[in-house]
Design an enzyme around this catalytic site. Structure first.
Site, PDB file in Angstrom:
ATOM      1  N   ASP A 277       7.001  -0.265 -10.273  1.00  0.00           N
ATOM      2  CA  ASP A 277       5.580  -0.129  -9.983  1.00  0.00           C
ATOM      3  C   ASP A 277       4.973  -1.539 -10.078  1.00  0.00           C
ATOM      4  O   ASP A 277       5.648  -2.511 -10.448  1.00  0.00           O
ATOM      5  CB  ASP A 277       4.907   0.860 -10.938  1.00  0.00           C
ATOM      6  CG  ASP A 277       3.591   1.412 -10.351  1.00  0.00           C
ATOM      7  OD1 ASP A 277       3.028   0.774  -9.434  1.00  0.00           O
ATOM      8  OD2 ASP A 277       3.132   2.467 -10.807  1.00  0.00           O
TER       9      ASP A 277
HETATM   10  C1  NOJ Z   1       0.244   1.331  -9.013  1.00  0.00           C
HETATM   11  C2  NOJ Z   1       0.406   2.815  -8.973  1.00  0.00           C
HETATM   12  O1  NOJ Z   1       0.817   3.288 -10.227  1.00  0.00           O
HETATM   13  C3  NOJ Z   1       1.384   3.289  -7.928  1.00  0.00           C
HETATM   14  O2  NOJ Z   1       1.306   4.692  -7.850  1.00  0.00           O
HETATM   15  C4  NOJ Z   1       1.111   2.651  -6.610  1.00  0.00           C
HETATM   16  O3  NOJ Z   1       1.986   3.144  -5.626  1.00  0.00           O
HETATM   17  C5  NOJ Z   1       1.245   1.150  -6.757  1.00  0.00           C
HETATM   18  N1  NOJ Z   1       0.265   0.687  -7.726  1.00  0.00           N
HETATM   19  C6  NOJ Z   1       1.067   0.405  -5.447  1.00  0.00           C
HETATM   20  O4  NOJ Z   1      -0.241   0.440  -5.044  1.00  0.00           O
END
Ligand code: NOJ
Length: 744
Positions: A277
């Site tokens: 993430d």
């Molecule tokens: C953080 C989030 O937790 C995740 O779900 C998301 O896909 C990513 N950022 C990318 O934006």
């Protein structure tokens, strides 16, 4: 039309070049051939994902082979320019994979995923995901960070909005539907986009419901509840997985080798790639699990991560880590293989560019809007309908009130980077447009926005209601009150919304509350201040027309709760598939109010309850009313004793005993009465949407293989344990009479 031509052209090209779905061996040969030519720098370039900032640095990174994927860019012209640098100017011409959070639609916005889950309609969800993929790929996005499969038992957590709720079976079916919709069975189709299952894993169990917080999920619970939706999605072909932000029992997910290598790859045979993430590699330093970003890169790669989202931990440190013998070249190679495999499967090498110049109109195509409307309609849950106030009948003057009656941005819900509120049809606009000819619509919001405590406009709404036949009040949450990093400790209606309902109710006119929210809110006390309540998780672009038709009976509610609704937030966590415990509360208990003073220690019976509130949910999982009534009868099992390889066959009659044609979500639950680990009081094993004409009865057969009664025991071995079971077929997780059977 343009999209259709684009599809034909590119499918033909892809078909000529590599056949419709490139055979597995071909892809593997191409991966190996390319990998053999790559330098270490080019390899770690592929393992690097950047967030789009400005064009020039991205073009340079692409030219130098320093980026494998870019997120957050949706301008086809810029995408093409960067892609040209990668394909035509880099040494090996490896295309960049452009990615985006396309969570519940790209331009045409569907209900939030929790709402989609309330439909219990995987086919509809698949159709919606297909639309999302068609629109997103038209902008050049071939990889979405969806579906989110985090089981959530705590509505304080803002991200419950993004998942399918509390049940692993429902979540699994939604997961498969989304994967199929995004990816199709031919990834090389230019309208297909790779799915990304997230957040792997346990993220939904954040302590206190505070986003990003630690989780403490024990191994059997992890394997029986939190992991199954991911496994289902992987089996459905999901190409990528994203690690989560949380640490579970002290191990951050981005450094969890057991999960990434033993479970995901070894046990499930996942052959796509794993991305972190956003900066979750770097955050292992904050967790106190890595010394610095270099150490984080070491831990993440060794754990089984293939691509690093934004930390730079791979691109900056892998060469040193290899030299120091802290990571192996073999692991780098495998990571690159995994990434290239997906790029080849997507047909990116044959078809790296996106057509420019698509217009907005093509994004919000009529059939897209139609599916969005149908999804919204099916996602709405009727929670209360005293005196059959709904559907509205004989209403000539209707007051439309509440802060969300005409809130085009907020009804779209969380995670809508690309959906444009100017295409939103609000309930007010829809009611005027669709029913305004026959019904006088008077708009008096009463409260301007959800959090407003200003009551100055309530009297106007009350006055209008006094001279009207009924009032529909749109209350709930702004989009921004749920979603990532938007957790709440209080999940009551905010501001003066409850007061608005109470004052409208005092007029004596029929009051219909429509709640639009990102979570199941604690709306217990508000039920007393309305005759009917429709619960709509943020319904998206076409929420207005869907709700308008439901209000007037052109459509009949069929949604069911995908999460238990709490009476008060202090009941958290409350979910239907809990264990029995040793002292369950099985009779009415005396609550504080009727507890005499100076009672002895055992005066309330020594069972698992609260003194101040019922321990049961306000509405259980799977619950939802209709304008008609359904009756289940003649529920029969084909056998009393089943062998391990048998299929359990349950027959029953489902009758529509009311006066509206309608759809019922019939649900089948089981309970394993004695296990080597205690088993939940009920577990959903099957559901189906069954449509019946008024007065019609259908004979239904549900089949459940005995193998689906298997669970992980404390040794983490999955097996069906012989013994006695119960089974229910009912309209929710709290109804029905159990049948008994045995497995030998
Ligand atoms: C953080 C989030 O937790 C995740 O779900 C998301 O896909 C990513 N950022 C990318 O934006």
């Amino acid at each position: 039309m343009k999209q259709f031509l684009r599809l034909i052209a590119t499918v033909c090209v892809a078909g000529l070049v590599c056949g419709f779905t490139a055979p597995k061996d071909d892809v593997e040969k191409r991966v190996e051939k390319l990998l053999a030519k790559m330098t270490l720098e080019e390899k770690i370039g592929q393992m690097n994902q950047l967030s789009y900032s400005r064009e020039q640095p991205m073009v340079s990174a692409a030219k130098e082979g320093k980026v494998g994927s870019i997120l957050n860019l949706v301008d086809p012209a810029v995408i093409n320019r960067i892609q040209r640098a990668a394909v035509e100017e880099s040494r090996l011409g490896i295309p960049v994979l452009f990615s985006r959070d396309v969570i519940h639609g790209f331009k045409t916005i569907f209900p939030i995923p929790l709402g989609l889950a309330a439909s219990f309609d995987p086919a509809m969800v698949e159709a919606g995901a297909r639309v999302a993929a068609e629109e997103a790929t038209a902008a050049g996005i071939r990889w979405t960070f969806s579906p989110m499969l985090d089981i959530a038992r705590d509505p304080r957590w803002g991200r419950v909005a993004e998942g399918s709720g509390e049940d692993p079976y429902l979540d699994s079916r939604m997961a498969e539907a989304m994967v199929r919709g995004y990816q199709t069975d031919n990834l090389a189709d230019p309208t297909a986009m790779a799915a990304c299952v997230k957040h792997f894993v346990g993220y939904g169990a954040a302590e206190g419901g505070r986003d990003y917080n630690s989780t403490n999920i024990p191994p059997t619970l992890m394997h029986n509840v939190y992991l199954p939706p991911f496994e289902a999605a992987v089996k459905a072909g999901a190409q990528t997985a994203m690690t989560s932000f949380n640490d579970n029992d002290g191990i951050p997910a981005t450094g969890n080798r057991y999960m990434l290598r033993d479970v995901l790859r070894e046990s499930w045979g996942f052959d796509g790639f794993v991305v972190t993430d956003w900066n979750s590699a770097g955050e292992m330093v904050v967790h106190g699990f890595a010394e610095d970003n270099k150490d984080a890169g070491r831990i993440a790669l060794n754990a089984g991560v293939d691509m690093d989202m934004t930390t730079g931990a791979f691109i900056n440190y892998i060469p040193e880590l290899i030299e120091e013998g802290k990571v192996k070249m073999e692991d780098v190679d495998n990571a690159v293989r995994n990434i290239l495999r997906v790029k080849f499967r997507l047909g990116l090498f044959e078809n790296p560019y996106v057509e420019e110049g698509l217009t907005e109109k093509e994004f919000y195509a009529p059939d897209h809007l139609e599916i969005a409307k149908k999804s919204a309609e099916e996602s709405v849950i009727l929670l209360q309908n005293n005196n059959n106030v709904l559907p509205l009948k004989g209403v000539k003057r209707l007051v439309v009130a509440g802060p969300l009656a005409d809130a085009p941005y907020d009804q779209l819900g969380t995670w809508i980077f690309d959906g444009d509120q100017k295409h939103t049809v609000t309930p007010l606009a829809a009611l005027r447009d669709m029913y305004g000819k026959d019904v006088e619509i008077i708009y008096e919001p009463g409260v301007k926005y959800v959090r407003s405590n200003d009551t100055a406009d309530i009297p106007a709404a009350v006055a209008a209601t006094k001279s009207a036949d009924a009032v529909v009040v749109f209350v709930g949450e702004e989009a921004r009150l749920s979603g990532e990093a938007h957790s709440l400790a209080n999940i009551d209606l905010l501001g003066a919304q409850s007061q608005l309902l109470a004052e409208l109710k005092a007029t004596g006119k029929p009051v219909v509350a429509v709640v639009m929210a990102g979570r199941p809110m604690t709306i217990g006390k508000d039920l007393a201040n309305c005759d009917a309540m429709l619960y709509s998780f943020h319904p998206g672009t076409m929420g207005g027309p869907a709700i308008a038709d439901l209000l007037f009976g052109k459509a009949v509610p069929s949604g069911k709760t995908p999460m238990s609704f709490l009476r008060v937030v202090g009941q958290v966590p409350l979910y239907y598939n809990h264990n029995m415990g040793g002292r369950p509360t099985n009779r009415p208990i005396r609550l504080l109010a009727d507890l005499p003073v100076e009672q002895n220690q055992t005066s309330v019976g020594g069972t698992s309850n609260y003194l101040d509130v019922e321990h049961t949910p306000l509405f259980p999982f799977g619950y939802g009313l209709s304008y008609t009534t359904f009756e289940y009868s003649n529920i029969k099992l084909d056998k009393e004793v089943y062998g391990m390889n048998d299929v359990i066959r349950v027959e029953f009659d489902l009758a529509n005993t009311g006066s509206y044609d309608a759809t019922e979500v019939a649900q089948l639950y089981t309970r394993d009465l004695v296990g080597s680990v205690a088993r939940p009081v009920r577990e959903l094993k099957k559901f189906d949407r069954i449509t019946l004409k008024a007065g019609e009865t259908k004979h239904i057969v549900f089949e459940v293989p005995v193998s689906e009664l298997a669970f992980y025991n404390s040794e983490l071995v999955k097996a069906v344990e012989p013994g006695k079971f119960q089974l229910w077929v009912a309209g929710d997780s709290n109804s029905g009479k159990p049948l008994s059977f045995e497995v030998k």
